[in-house]
Write an enzyme that holds these catalytic residues in place. Structure first.
Site, short mmCIF file in Angstrom:
data_model
loop_
_atom_site.label_atom_id
_atom_site.label_comp_id
_atom_site.label_asym_id
_atom_site.label_seq_id
_atom_site.Cartn_x
_atom_site.Cartn_y
_atom_site.Cartn_z
N GLN A 1 0.85 -1.20 0.00
CA GLN A 1 0.00 0.00 0.00
C GLN A 1 0.88 1.24 0.00
O GLN A 1 1.63 1.48 0.94
CB GLN A 1 -0.91 0.03 1.24
CG GLN A 1 -1.78 1.28 1.26
CD GLN A 1 -2.72 1.34 2.45
OE1 GLN A 1 -2.97 0.34 3.11
NE2 GLN A 1 -3.25 2.52 2.72
N CYS B 1 -6.61 1.54 2.06
CA CYS B 1 -6.55 0.18 2.62
C CYS B 1 -7.84 -0.61 2.38
O CYS B 1 -7.81 -1.82 2.21
CB CYS B 1 -6.21 0.21 4.11
SG CYS B 1 -7.43 1.11 5.10
N HIS C 1 -7.75 0.85 9.93
CA HIS C 1 -7.07 0.18 8.82
C HIS C 1 -7.76 -1.14 8.49
O HIS C 1 -8.20 -1.86 9.38
CB HIS C 1 -5.61 -0.07 9.25
CG HIS C 1 -4.75 -0.64 8.18
ND1 HIS C 1 -4.51 0.00 6.98
CD2 HIS C 1 -4.04 -1.80 8.12
CE1 HIS C 1 -3.71 -0.75 6.23
NE2 HIS C 1 -3.41 -1.84 6.90
N ASP D 1 -1.84 -7.47 4.34
CA ASP D 1 -1.85 -6.08 4.81
C ASP D 1 -0.77 -5.32 4.04
O ASP D 1 0.41 -5.59 4.21
CB ASP D 1 -1.56 -6.06 6.32
CG ASP D 1 -1.51 -4.65 6.90
OD1 ASP D 1 -1.53 -3.67 6.13
OD2 ASP D 1 -1.44 -4.53 8.14
#
Length: 226
Positions: free
Chosen positions: A85, A91, A165, A180
């Site tokens: 990211q 996100c 997040h 993630d």
């Protein structure tokens, strides 16, 4: 150079449709982690998105976890689709891309689906190249922004600091992975199966909550068969 920044995204159920995915799958709320509440979630479930607060306790844990995995190593199947990211507030969209990309064999895409094209183009890229590609991929950015405006609450300012997040939990080849984009690699949480995936993913969610027992801002949504 100023980092790319998108509007923060809520879990908007129309987002899948806007990205050109047939409504065979839908995002549904997980109302609680007890067995009777999990039994209300339509099956099968192919991904879980967890929304959680980024706190000091979490950041300490994240650093320790990264060092531990770098020292010990872990098994990550090459077929896991993972991207970094690099866009602030993206996100939610990256969590959704992780959820769909790792279940693309189960999805039915419209012919002109912007997400289908993004996945086809980026399949052979590295996690970093995928992040860069998303920065320039207008069709997904525009869908993200319109979805952010359509959320149930007023979209916050693009410059507002958001400490919540999204991550995705998926089953790839019988292993449960946490994806993630803020982390350097996927995290393998051990074995799972199609039948036990939701319960196994919720066990991972519980660990996030146990690390921050005073925090209440946790929310899980499941990608379920419609």
């Amino acid at each position: 150079m100023e980092p790319h920044r998108w509007l923060p995204l809520e879990a908007n159920p129309d987002f899948l449709k806007q990205l050109g995915i047939h409504p065979d799958w839908q995002f549904v709320d997980v109302y609680g982690m007890e067995p009777e509440l999990l039994s209300m979630v339509p099956r099968p479930v192919c991904a879980v998105l967890l929304l959680f607060p980024i706190t000091e306790k979490y950041e300490t844990f994240r650093t320790e976890e990264e060092e531990r995995i770098k020292a010990k190593g872990q098994d990550v199947k090459p077929s896991v689709y993972f991207m970094k990211q690099t866009i602030n507030n993206a996100c939610g969209t990256i969590g959704l891309i992780h959820a769909i990309a790792n279940n693309r064999d189960k999805m039915n895409f419209e012919t002109n689906s912007s997400l289908k094209k993004f996945l086809e183009d980026s399949l052979s890229m590295t996690p970093e190249e995928r992040a860069k590609y998303l920065e320039t991929y207008e069709a997904i950015r525009v869908t993200h922004e319109s979805s952010a405006h359509e959320g149930q609450t007023e979209a916050p300012s693009i410059d507002e600091k958001v400490d919540l997040h999204f991550i995705a939990l998926v089953n790839v080849g019988g292993h449960l992975y946490e994806l993630d984009g803020r982390k350097p690699f996927p995290i393998n949480h051990g074995e799972t199966s199609d039948d036990s995936f939701l319960e196994d993913a919720i066990e991972v969610c519980k660990k996030f909550m146990e690390r921050d027992p005073e925090e209440l801002r946790f929310n899980a949504i499941a990608l379920s068969a419609a």
